[in-house]
Design a protein around this motif. Structure first.
Motif, PDB file in Angstrom:
ATOM      1  N   LEU A 277      -5.760   2.195  -0.365  1.00 49.72           N
ATOM      2  CA  LEU A 277      -4.887   3.356  -0.424  1.00 49.72           C
ATOM      3  C   LEU A 277      -5.381   4.431   0.542  1.00 49.72           C
ATOM      4  O   LEU A 277      -6.554   4.439   0.939  1.00 49.72           O
TER       5      LEU A 277
ATOM      6  N   GLN B 150      -6.782   6.330  -8.143  1.00 48.09           N
ATOM      7  CA  GLN B 150      -6.456   4.958  -8.529  1.00 48.09           C
ATOM      8  C   GLN B 150      -7.261   4.546  -9.746  1.00 48.09           C
ATOM      9  O   GLN B 150      -8.449   4.806  -9.840  1.00 48.09           O
TER      10      GLN B 150
ATOM     11  N   LYS C  21       2.663   1.686  -3.437  1.00 47.43           N
ATOM     12  CA  LYS C  21       1.706   2.133  -4.455  1.00 47.43           C
ATOM     13  C   LYS C  21       1.295   3.582  -4.227  1.00 47.43           C
ATOM     14  O   LYS C  21       1.075   4.342  -5.183  1.00 47.43           O
ATOM     15  N   SER C  22       1.204   3.977  -2.953  1.00 44.88           N
ATOM     16  CA  SER C  22       0.834   5.355  -2.634  1.00 44.88           C
ATOM     17  C   SER C  22       1.866   6.333  -3.170  1.00 44.88           C
ATOM     18  O   SER C  22       1.513   7.364  -3.779  1.00 44.88           O
TER      19      SER C  22
ATOM     20  N   LEU D 184       1.744   6.460  -7.012  1.00 43.55           N
ATOM     21  CA  LEU D 184       0.589   7.212  -7.505  1.00 43.55           C
ATOM     22  C   LEU D 184       0.773   8.706  -7.262  1.00 43.55           C
ATOM     23  O   LEU D 184       0.411   9.532  -8.113  1.00 43.55           O
TER      24      LEU D 184
ATOM     25  N   LEU E 286      -5.671   9.467  -1.996  1.00 39.23           N
ATOM     26  CA  LEU E 286      -5.236   8.894  -3.270  1.00 39.23           C
ATOM     27  C   LEU E 286      -6.258   7.972  -3.910  1.00 39.23           C
ATOM     28  O   LEU E 286      -6.104   7.601  -5.065  1.00 39.23           O
ATOM     29  N   ARG E 287      -7.293   7.590  -3.171  1.00 38.00           N
ATOM     30  CA  ARG E 287      -8.208   6.579  -3.703  1.00 38.00           C
ATOM     31  C   ARG E 287      -8.881   7.013  -4.984  1.00 38.00           C
ATOM     32  O   ARG E 287      -9.090   6.209  -5.908  1.00 38.00           O
TER      33      ARG E 287
ATOM     34  N   MET F 216       0.825  -1.203   0.000  1.00 36.34           N
ATOM     35  CA  MET F 216       0.000   0.000   0.000  1.00 36.34           C
ATOM     36  C   MET F 216       0.859   1.254   0.000  1.00 36.34           C
ATOM     37  O   MET F 216       0.609   2.211  -0.747  1.00 36.34           O
TER      38      MET F 216
ATOM     39  N   ALA G 239       0.443   7.221   4.586  1.00 37.20           N
ATOM     40  CA  ALA G 239       0.580   5.833   4.116  1.00 37.20           C
ATOM     41  C   ALA G 239       0.943   4.890   5.256  1.00 37.20           C
ATOM     42  O   ALA G 239       1.554   3.844   5.038  1.00 37.20           O
TER      43      ALA G 239
END
Length: 315
Positions: free
Chosen positions: A301, A309, A20-21, A24, A305-306, A17, A94
């Motif tokens: 996330l 995605q 990826k955060s 992104l 940030l969601r 997570m 995060a």
């Protein structure tokens, strides 16, 4: 040579997570993205993000006002959140949800006037963040000897919490000693050591019996990776913690027929595969993956940030 490839290994849900955060955030906001402390304790991951425009800092004073800052998987104290707000930083949190769980337990116990014994490693980012939730109520212990130095009467309400990446065996010994000395002490409703830490340790415990040598992929400042190496060493196996194939020495493998490879929860699969390729090129090694536990945990996330995605393709 035969390679036993441990499963599970490598990235846990919390690390996945966090990584990826940051990916992104870099894609959407563009570099530089500032990260408070290392995103995860792995040099390969940190350096790869530096090359893409992430800037890792140890103080928020290093970040220009109005910038975007990402808090790492290890979590931060309330004082850091307040400082970020005061400096007009756009914070993306995060923190691993399992670390957040420990923070919330610390807050709850402190509000109920408990003295909290935190079992963990002094100076670790996660410990610093957790202790920051209630610094006046939390005492840190690292081993049984520290427990033996404590003095409390039955009038003191006591509770214990643990860092999420500890050795299960070490934590069990320390908790047992706490209960022996202070029978009225209480713990969290559910243990704090995370599922991924436990699963990777169990894989080394089970599969290490078949191996002559154990390689743990991970960085020296990774607590959970260090515990994997220590666990293998305690069972009498030659064990090494390495960042990747550049750290390997051919002499280590002289006379070894079977090598167990695992990876700490912050080590990417890429370094595992590069290490396998090195052993294959030098020793014509064969590979057998052995699964001890299956992991299907996924963490969402951060809220910030969601919406960014990409949606999953329709099935």
């Amino acid at each position: 040579m035969k390679i036993i490839l441990a499963a599970p290994r490598g990235f846990c849900a919390g690390v996945n997570m966090a990584v990826k955060s940051l990916e992104l955030a870099l894609q959407h906001f563009g570099p530089p993205i500032y990260v408070y402390h290392e995103i995860v304790h792995n040099q390969f991951v940190v350096h790869s993000f530096k090359d893409r425009g992430a800037i890792f800092v140890n103080s928020l004073s290093e970040i220009p006002s109005g910038s975007t800052v990402l808090f790492s998987a290890h979590g931060v104290s309330p004082a850091i959140r307040t400082e970020a707000k005061n400096r007009d930083l756009q914070a993306i949190d995060a923190t691993c949800p399992l670390v957040t769980k420990v923070h919330l337990e610390a807050i709850k116990f402190a509000k109920e006037h408990y003295t909290i014994i935190l079992i963990g490693h002094d100076g670790h980012d996660e410990v610093i963040g957790t202790m920051g939730e209630a610094p006046e109520a939390i005492l840190l212990v690292e081993d049984v000897a520290d427990v033996d130095q404590l003095e409390f009467t039955t009038q003191t309400k006591l509770a214990y919490l643990t860092q999420t990446t500890l050795s299960v065996d070490d934590a069990t010994r320390i908790i047992q000693r706490l209960k022996e000395r202070f029978p009225w002490i209480v713990g969290p409703p559910k243990e704090d050591i995370c599922y991924a830490t436990q699963n990777r340790q169990e894989a080394v415990r089970v599969l290490g019996q078949q191996a002559d040598i154990v390689l743990v992929l991970g960085s020296q400042n990774s607590s959970n990776s260090q515990r994997l190496r220590e666990l293998a060493a305690e069972s009498g196996k030659a064990s090494y913690l390495v960042d990747g194939p550049k750290d390997l020495e051919r002499e280590w493998f002289r006379g070894s027929e079977t090598v167990l490879i695992t990876a700490g929860a912050s080590a990417p699969e890429q370094v595992v595969q590069e290490t396998i390729a090195w052993l294959q090129s030098h020793f014509d090694a064969s590979i057998e993956e052995q699964i001890v536990q299956k992991e299907e945990v996924v963490f969402p996330l951060p809220k910030a940030l969601r919406a960014l995605q990409s949606p999953s393709p329709a099935t």
